[in-house]
Scaffold this motif. Structure first.
Motif, PDB file in Angstrom:
ATOM      1  N   SER A  88       1.613  -3.793 -12.390  1.00  0.00           N
ATOM      2  CA  SER A  88       1.256  -3.656 -13.803  1.00  0.00           C
ATOM      3  C   SER A  88       0.366  -2.435 -14.035  1.00  0.00           C
ATOM      4  O   SER A  88       0.568  -1.689 -15.005  1.00  0.00           O
ATOM      5  CB  SER A  88       0.541  -4.929 -14.262  1.00  0.00           C
ATOM      6  N   GLU A  89      -0.598  -2.237 -13.146  1.00  0.00           N
ATOM      7  CA  GLU A  89      -1.484  -1.074 -13.268  1.00  0.00           C
ATOM      8  C   GLU A  89      -0.694   0.218 -13.140  1.00  0.00           C
ATOM      9  O   GLU A  89      -0.910   1.177 -13.896  1.00  0.00           O
ATOM     10  CB  GLU A  89      -2.589  -1.135 -12.205  1.00  0.00           C
ATOM     11  N   TRP A  90       0.240   0.259 -12.191  1.00  0.00           N
ATOM     12  CA  TRP A  90       1.031   1.471 -11.983  1.00  0.00           C
ATOM     13  C   TRP A  90       1.871   1.799 -13.218  1.00  0.00           C
ATOM     14  O   TRP A  90       2.006   2.967 -13.610  1.00  0.00           O
ATOM     15  CB  TRP A  90       1.920   1.320 -10.753  1.00  0.00           C
ATOM     16  N   ALA A  91       2.412   0.776 -13.858  1.00  0.00           N
ATOM     17  CA  ALA A  91       3.263   0.991 -15.036  1.00  0.00           C
ATOM     18  C   ALA A  91       2.490   1.723 -16.141  1.00  0.00           C
ATOM     19  O   ALA A  91       3.057   2.558 -16.857  1.00  0.00           O
ATOM     20  CB  ALA A  91       3.781  -0.353 -15.547  1.00  0.00           C
ATOM     21  N   GLU A  92       1.203   1.436 -16.278  1.00  0.00           N
ATOM     22  CA  GLU A  92       0.400   2.073 -17.325  1.00  0.00           C
ATOM     23  C   GLU A  92       0.200   3.562 -17.049  1.00  0.00           C
ATOM     24  O   GLU A  92       0.193   4.380 -17.973  1.00  0.00           O
ATOM     25  CB  GLU A  92      -0.965   1.374 -17.433  1.00  0.00           C
ATOM     26  N   TYR A  93       0.051   3.925 -15.786  1.00  0.00           N
ATOM     27  CA  TYR A  93      -0.127   5.346 -15.439  1.00  0.00           C
ATOM     28  C   TYR A  93       1.216   6.077 -15.455  1.00  0.00           C
ATOM     29  O   TYR A  93       1.301   7.242 -15.852  1.00  0.00           O
ATOM     30  CB  TYR A  93      -0.796   5.480 -14.067  1.00  0.00           C
ATOM     31  N   LYS A  94       2.271   5.378 -15.042  1.00  0.00           N
ATOM     32  CA  LYS A  94       3.603   5.999 -15.015  1.00  0.00           C
ATOM     33  C   LYS A  94       4.071   6.336 -16.427  1.00  0.00           C
ATOM     34  O   LYS A  94       4.694   7.385 -16.678  1.00  0.00           O
ATOM     35  CB  LYS A  94       4.591   5.062 -14.321  1.00  0.00           C
ATOM     36  N   SER A  95       3.762   5.447 -17.360  1.00  0.00           N
ATOM     37  CA  SER A  95       4.191   5.657 -18.748  1.00  0.00           C
ATOM     38  C   SER A  95       3.297   6.640 -19.498  1.00  0.00           C
ATOM     39  O   SER A  95       3.654   7.115 -20.580  1.00  0.00           O
ATOM     40  CB  SER A  95       4.182   4.308 -19.489  1.00  0.00           C
ATOM     41  N   GLY A  96       2.138   6.926 -18.943  1.00  0.00           N
ATOM     42  CA  GLY A  96       1.211   7.832 -19.612  1.00  0.00           C
ATOM     43  C   GLY A  96       0.215   7.125 -20.504  1.00  0.00           C
ATOM     44  O   GLY A  96      -0.612   7.768 -21.151  1.00  0.00           O
TER      45      GLY A  96
END
Length: 547
Positions: free
Chosen positions: A63-71
């Protein structure tokens, strides 16, 4: 992977600020919160280099990674990471050759070299060493290591790389260095990574995966007196971000590219530099190529505690499986020796305690009645030549004497002179506590050395002489009860009685007339009484009687 100069950071001839990080394991919010805090206190860093497991396997990590991947969330600086070390996180790396995974987060690739606009050269190797063929995507093989080495070392101008990034530790990196705590050294590390580090000569080598912070003493990349001086290497293992023991997982450092440095400055050797931990294994052993059958136990390559290794023929062949293993005999003197215990020249009535490898004896012409020598039973000229088992027993002798002297209100002072002597003598002289402090003793040595135009340097307490002095070198060495150590490298002449003169001086024992041992004559009866009294007092501390 090739990076364009526009994406590289730092101008030429500039000292660059870097951060290195151990296993993040998907805890990106915690990492970048900490990074912002460091930036606020210490200024901007050029980039963050991550080794070990960057991604996690939990739903929270995803979930944390998704926030950084999406910007949705921003990364505060340029981050370079290594690839997967397990099957579960392989999904995060779509291109084996490296790619941008999110804004400011770049996967370097399986293996390669990244050269920035500043000239800083970073070599990298992702994954862990494959144990079988075909190798999984998250593993590297000996072929990968060979290809990476060849791409750099083929040039005659190659001196080394600035930084080496691997997730796995190099096998045997702790040899000749400071001890590694909480790590199983039998299973830890990769032989191939050790070979890579030896070949690439990185000024900094970062690794992780073991959950430990280990900052090894710097090691040299040349053989003293045989090769021109080269820069030293530093190995730094970083812990995982979420460790509960507050082990270091972030390492800040500044570095000027090797290619921009003044050659004399580049090859400066720190006082605590050691021999290379890899040279012996690289020279003496050949690692079987993955898939081939080893003709001897492969774990023998790892077992660097066996100093002698397996015997080879003059043609360099393998040892015969029928060769018997004989225990190594200590070296023998070329002529009569006053200190080899088996020698008829030894005055046995002075002997206090006999261990397996060492013995303690009263000093002939002693400064005080409890002035003793620690001596190896076999014939060894200096501490530098002692096998590991003898060194271990020397340390036991020192500890026993420290405890004994402390119990009678005296300080432990030890010195060694490896100059115009053929058998190691560690002189141990107790100094009554009321005479002076440890600092007074230290100052007395330094001041009297300066008066004789000698440089007596303080060396790190955790280092030993084998890490600093090449075998065969002449030196004078002092060790105090505080653990502080002083060293003088003897180049030409040296006053033979210097150690005694300092301790006999008014500043310490105040018995200047006893500076020369030949002036301190005692009858045999007196010596026997001294020895008897010492044995009685020392008995509770004598490890040879307790084992």
């Amino acid at each position: 992977m090739v990076f364009s100069p526009e994406r590289s950071i730092g101008s030429k001839h500039m000292t660059l600020l870097r951060l290195a990080c151990g296993d993040v394991e998907g805890k990106l919010n915690a990492l970048f919160t900490r990074v912002r805090s460091i930036q606020k206190k210490s200024g901007d860093f050029d980039l963050l280099l991550c080794v070990g497991n960057f991604f996690g396997t939990t739903a929270e990590a995803e979930s944390e990674w998704a926030e950084y991947k999406s910007g949705t969330k921003k990364v505060p600086m340029q981050v370079y990471i290594l690839g997967a070390n397990n099957q579960e996180t392989s999904k995060y790396f779509p291109d084996i050759d490296g790619c941008e995974l999110a804004e400011n987060i770049t996967y370097l690739g399986r293996k390669g070299v990244f050269t920035g606009a500043s000239g800083l050269q970073i070599a990298y190797l992702s994954g862990t060493e494959a144990q079988h063929e075909p190798a999984p995507a998250y593993c590297f093989t000996s072929k990968d290591v060979t290809a990476l080495k060849s791409s750099l070392t083929a040039s005659s101008k190659f001196k080394g790389v600035d930084i080496l990034l691997t997730s796995q530790w190099p096998k045997g990196v702790w040899q000749y260095g400071n001890s590694v705590e909480t790590i199983d050294t039998k299973s830890c590390g990769s032989i191939s990574v050790a070979h890579l580090a030896f070949a690439l000569k990185p000024r900094y080598h970062f690794a992780a995966l073991e959950g430990a912070n280990y900052e090894r003493l710097p090691y040299r990349n040349h053989v003293i007196l045989q090769e021109n001086a080269q820069h030293v290497s530093r190995f730094i293992a970083l812990a995982n971000l979420s460790n509960s023991s507050k082990k270091k997982y972030l390492y800040a450092f500044n570095i000027m590219p090797l290619s921009s440095m003044d050659p004399a400055e580049l090859v400066k050797q720190p006082l605590d530099v050691t021999e290379s931990p890899y040279r012996k294994m690289t020279k003496e052993f050949q690692k079987p190529i993955l898939g081939e059958t080893a003709t001897e136990e492969p774990q023998f390559f790892f077992d660097l505690s066996k100093r002698e290794g397996k015997k080879r023929s003059s043609e360099g062949g393998r040892p015969s499986p029928h060769q018997s293993k004989q225990p190594r005999k200590p070296p023998q003197p070329m002529g009569p020796c006053w200190f080899c215990l088996a020698s008829p020249e030894v005055e046995k009535h002075l002997v206090i305690s006999i261990g397996t490898h060492c013995y303690i004896a009263l000093a002939k012409g002693s400064l005080t009645p409890d002035h003793v020598l620690i001596l190896p039973i076999g014939h060894h000229q200096s501490v530098l030549e002692l096998p590991s088992e003898v060194i271990e027993e020397v340390e036991k002798c020192k500890l026993a004497l420290k405890n004994f002297y402390k119990s009678i209100g005296k300080r432990f002072v030890m010195f060694e002179r490896n100059y115009r002597s053929q058998h190691l003598q560690l002189q141990v002289v107790p100094v009554p506590i009321q005479c002076c402090t440890t600092d007074d003793i230290k100052e007395a040595f330094i001041v009297q050395a300066e008066e004789q135009q000698m440089e007596l340097l303080e060396i790190p307490e955790h280092s030993d002489l084998k890490q600093i002095i090449q075998p065969g070198s002449a030196y004078f060495y002092v060790e105090l009860d505080s653990g502080e150590k002083l060293l003088h490298r003897i180049k030409k002449q040296f006053p033979l009685q210097f150690g005694r003169e300092v301790l006999a001086s008014e500043a310490v024992l105040n018995i200047p007339d006893k500076a020369n041992w030949r002036e301190c004559t005692y009858s045999r009866e007196d010596e026997e009484e001294f020895a008897k009294a010492f044995r009685k007092g020392f008995q509770p501390y004598d490890f040879s009687l307790l084992e």
